[in-house]
Write an enzyme that holds these catalytic residues in place. Structure first.
Site, PDB file in Angstrom:
ATOM      1  N   LEU A  31      -5.430  -7.186  -2.186  1.00 29.56           N
ATOM      2  CA  LEU A  31      -4.258  -7.946  -2.638  1.00 29.56           C
ATOM      3  C   LEU A  31      -3.375  -7.031  -3.454  1.00 29.56           C
ATOM      4  CD1 LEU A  31      -4.131 -11.397  -4.402  1.00 29.56           C
ATOM      5  CD2 LEU A  31      -3.433  -9.352  -5.680  1.00 29.56           C
ATOM      6  N   ASP A  42       1.252  -7.142  -4.399  1.00 33.29           N
ATOM      7  CA  ASP A  42       2.386  -7.841  -5.002  1.00 33.29           C
ATOM      8  C   ASP A  42       2.371  -9.359  -4.785  1.00 33.29           C
ATOM      9  OD1 ASP A  42       3.002  -5.182  -5.088  1.00 33.29           O
ATOM     10  OD2 ASP A  42       4.937  -5.350  -4.101  1.00 33.29           O
ATOM     11  N   GLN A  45       0.874 -10.014  -1.064  1.00 37.24           N
ATOM     12  CA  GLN A  45       0.582  -8.935  -0.130  1.00 37.24           C
ATOM     13  C   GLN A  45      -0.917  -8.914   0.138  1.00 37.24           C
ATOM     14  OE1 GLN A  45       2.985  -5.803   0.946  1.00 37.24           O
ATOM     15  NE2 GLN A  45       3.601  -7.901   1.333  1.00 37.24           N
ATOM     16  N   TYR A  79       6.180  -6.422   4.282  1.00 34.13           N
ATOM     17  CA  TYR A  79       6.259  -5.991   2.893  1.00 34.13           C
ATOM     18  C   TYR A  79       6.824  -7.104   2.005  1.00 34.13           C
ATOM     19  CZ  TYR A  79       4.861  -1.124   3.727  1.00 34.13           C
ATOM     20  OH  TYR A  79       4.146   0.015   4.023  1.00 34.13           O
ATOM     21  N   SER A  80       7.020  -6.806   0.741  1.00 30.63           N
ATOM     22  CA  SER A  80       7.285  -7.838  -0.261  1.00 30.63           C
ATOM     23  C   SER A  80       8.629  -8.530  -0.100  1.00 30.63           C
ATOM     24  CB  SER A  80       7.172  -7.233  -1.661  1.00 30.63           C
ATOM     25  OG  SER A  80       5.840  -6.915  -1.955  1.00 30.63           O
ATOM     26  N   ARG A 111      13.715  -1.955  -0.076  1.00 34.36           N
ATOM     27  CA  ARG A 111      12.759  -3.036   0.197  1.00 34.36           C
ATOM     28  C   ARG A 111      12.759  -4.097  -0.910  1.00 34.36           C
ATOM     29  NH1 ARG A 111       9.782   1.758  -0.291  1.00 34.36           N
ATOM     30  NH2 ARG A 111       8.673   2.060  -2.275  1.00 34.36           N
ATOM     31  N   ASP A 112      11.967  -5.137  -0.672  1.00 34.88           N
ATOM     32  CA  ASP A 112      11.616  -6.174  -1.648  1.00 34.88           C
ATOM     33  C   ASP A 112      12.797  -7.081  -2.027  1.00 34.88           C
ATOM     34  OD1 ASP A 112       9.302  -4.614  -1.609  1.00 34.88           O
ATOM     35  OD2 ASP A 112       9.788  -3.601  -3.491  1.00 34.88           O
ATOM     36  N   GLU A 121      11.331  -0.479  -7.461  1.00 36.79           N
ATOM     37  CA  GLU A 121      10.716  -1.455  -6.574  1.00 36.79           C
ATOM     38  C   GLU A 121      10.830  -2.865  -7.157  1.00 36.79           C
ATOM     39  OE1 GLU A 121       7.361   0.320  -3.820  1.00 36.79           O
ATOM     40  OE2 GLU A 121       6.618   0.099  -5.876  1.00 36.79           O
TER      41      GLU A 121
END
Length: 479
Positions: free
Chosen positions: A39, A41, A57, A100-101, A168-169, A222
């Protein structure tokens, strides 16, 4: 559902079938953890149709990480949780190398998820400046459990040219009938920044501007989060590449926030870390049905395998999330404190008698405990709390410090924070995780730890105080 999705779903269900969320020496009692595997984010945090939703995640096939999915928990009360299974699979051309996040937006009877799809091109690439495709994707749900087809809403080809492939994210919110999104990024030249987008319909997104600091403050930002609290606007990021110092930036990577200025800018001098412990990264906030802003973070740290080890690897799982924390602003700082609902886990209470110079009480570590010490007046050189003869917390010369033995810390040793005075401390201890809240959450330490026995002596010394200790029942985890 595609054939690939069916195969992935079937394989995950096979390995999860025999997973028991309560089995194992270090399985947690009041922290969310993966059924199996890895595990990291927290993702898609929200309140939707009478339930809290926590996505995360998830790498079910490899306890050390690997191909990323989204796992999913729901709860009606932040106390007892149901594991809903795998919500998102890396099953499309946009995310075949990892889901991804991202974040969630609950609106108009639909739950929207926004996330980054990761694709790595085969070849001799550095995967920073070339070789990686990270598009922003979107899916919808009408029940919060089952999700429709994925759509690409921002292609990797349309990001600003001054950025590397590391974007990302997405975090999405609504403001004045318009939608906004922030994405974490790495500018060419190794400077962290946030990209801001705007939309009228959640489908078509227009790039607006970049938020960054005048001088480079880390090479990558991030997991951005942009929110308003008590009339003030804040930008939370997890910067990578900051130089470690004695009292700040002590981990390999950091997580913290800026208060956004009236002109929309941020200054690195205003950056304040969320948590001073060993295991905290990639937090996300959301607002629930009561209007509270809650935060949940990952109790882990990327790229820290050479520094710390997690003994849960031998049990077939790794990492957990923090407890939900309510946020409030005081004197320009954000204070964090465990959500009120967690007090429902309290069982037997022991009143600690501070008339003695040393207070000792036996605790059952395999159940977890909630220790609250208030009205502290430091009478000796230092104020200390220890377990099993090992110093857990010390306050001395306006410095707060947590520390662990070689066995309990598994590589974790000491972390420090400057605190002008100590008024109160609350410790939420689980089987293999502990969170310490100083001065109603002005300073927080979160870390994994591994006591070498299940029955320990808790000792408090060095001051006058009022104190209570509660044993905790374990959360109910269902599948």
């Amino acid at each position: 559902m595609s054939t690939l999705t069916k195969v992935l779903e079937r394989n995950i269900k096979v390995i999860e079938k025999n997973a028991d969320l309560t089995e194992g020496r270090f399985r947690l009692g009041h922290h969310l953890m993966p059924p199996v595997g890895w595990l990291n984010d927290p993702n898609g945090l929200c309140w939707y149709k009478g339930r809290y939703h926590v996505f995360f995640q998830y790498a079910p096939f490899d306890v050390e990480g690997g191909l990323k999915f989204w796992g999913h928990y729901t709860s009606e009360d932040l106390v007892d949780w149901k594991y809903e299974g795998t919500a998102l699979y890396p099953d499309s051309p946009y995310d075949c190398h990892g889901v991804y996040s991202g974040s969630a937006l609950a609106e108009s009877e639909k739950l929207h998820l926004f996330f980054t799809g990761n694709v790595k091109i085969d070849g001799d690439y550095d995967y920073i400046n070339e070789g990686r495709e990270t598009s922003t994707l979107h899916v919808e749900s009408e029940d919060g459990i089952h999700f429709g087809d994925k759509e690409e809403i921002i292609s990797f080809e349309k990001y600003p040219e001054e950025f590397t492939c590391h974007i990302r994210d997405p975090k999405v919110w609504k403001e004045n009938d318009r939608y906004f999104m922030v994405l974490g990024g790495r500018l060419k030249g190794d400077k962290g920044a946030v990209l801001v987008y705007e939309s009228e319909n959640l489908k078509e997104w227009k790039f607006k501007h970049i938020i960054t600091t005048p001088e480079a403050f880390g090479y990558m930002w991030e997991c951005p989060d942009y929110f308003e609290l008590d009339g003030k606007k804040f930008l939370s990021v997890s910067p990578q590449g900051l130089k470690r110092e004695e009292f700040r930036f002590q981990n390999i990577y950091q997580s913290g926030y800026f208060q956004v200025k009236e002109d929309g800018s941020v200054d690195e001098r205003d950056f304040r870390e969320w948590d001073m412990g060993f295991d905290f990264y990639a937090p996300q906030t959301f607002t629930d049905n009561s209007g509270r802003r809650l935060l949940i973070g990952w109790m882990g740290m990327p790229d820290a395998e050479e520094e710390y080890t997690n003994k849960t690897i031998d049990e077939g799982w790794q990492h957990c999330l923090t407890v939900p924390r309510e946020l409030r602003v005081k004197d320009g700082k954000i204070f964090q404190y465990p959500a009120k609902e967690l007090e429902r886990l309290r069982k037997e209470k022991t009143i600690l008698d501070d008339e003695k110079s040393i207070v000792e009480v036996r605790i059952e570590v395999n159940e977890g405990f909630d220790l609250l010490i208030e009205d502290i007046a430091v009478t000796d050189r230092s104020f200390q709390i220890s377990m099993g003869g090992q110093m857990l917390f010390k306050y001395e010369n306006e410095i707060a410090e947590i520390g662990f033995s070689e066995i309990a810390g598994a590589g974790r040793n000491k972390r420090k924070a400057k605190v002008s005075e100590l008024n109160n401390i609350r410790i939420l201890a689980d089987t293999s995780a502990v969170e310490l809240y100083l001065n109603d959450g002005e300073i927080v330490f979160s870390t994994r730890y591994y006591p070498d026995c299940e029955d320990l002596q808790l000792k408090v010394k060095g001051g006058k105080f009022r104190g209570n200790l509660w044993n905790l029942r374990k959360m109910i985890f269902t599948k």
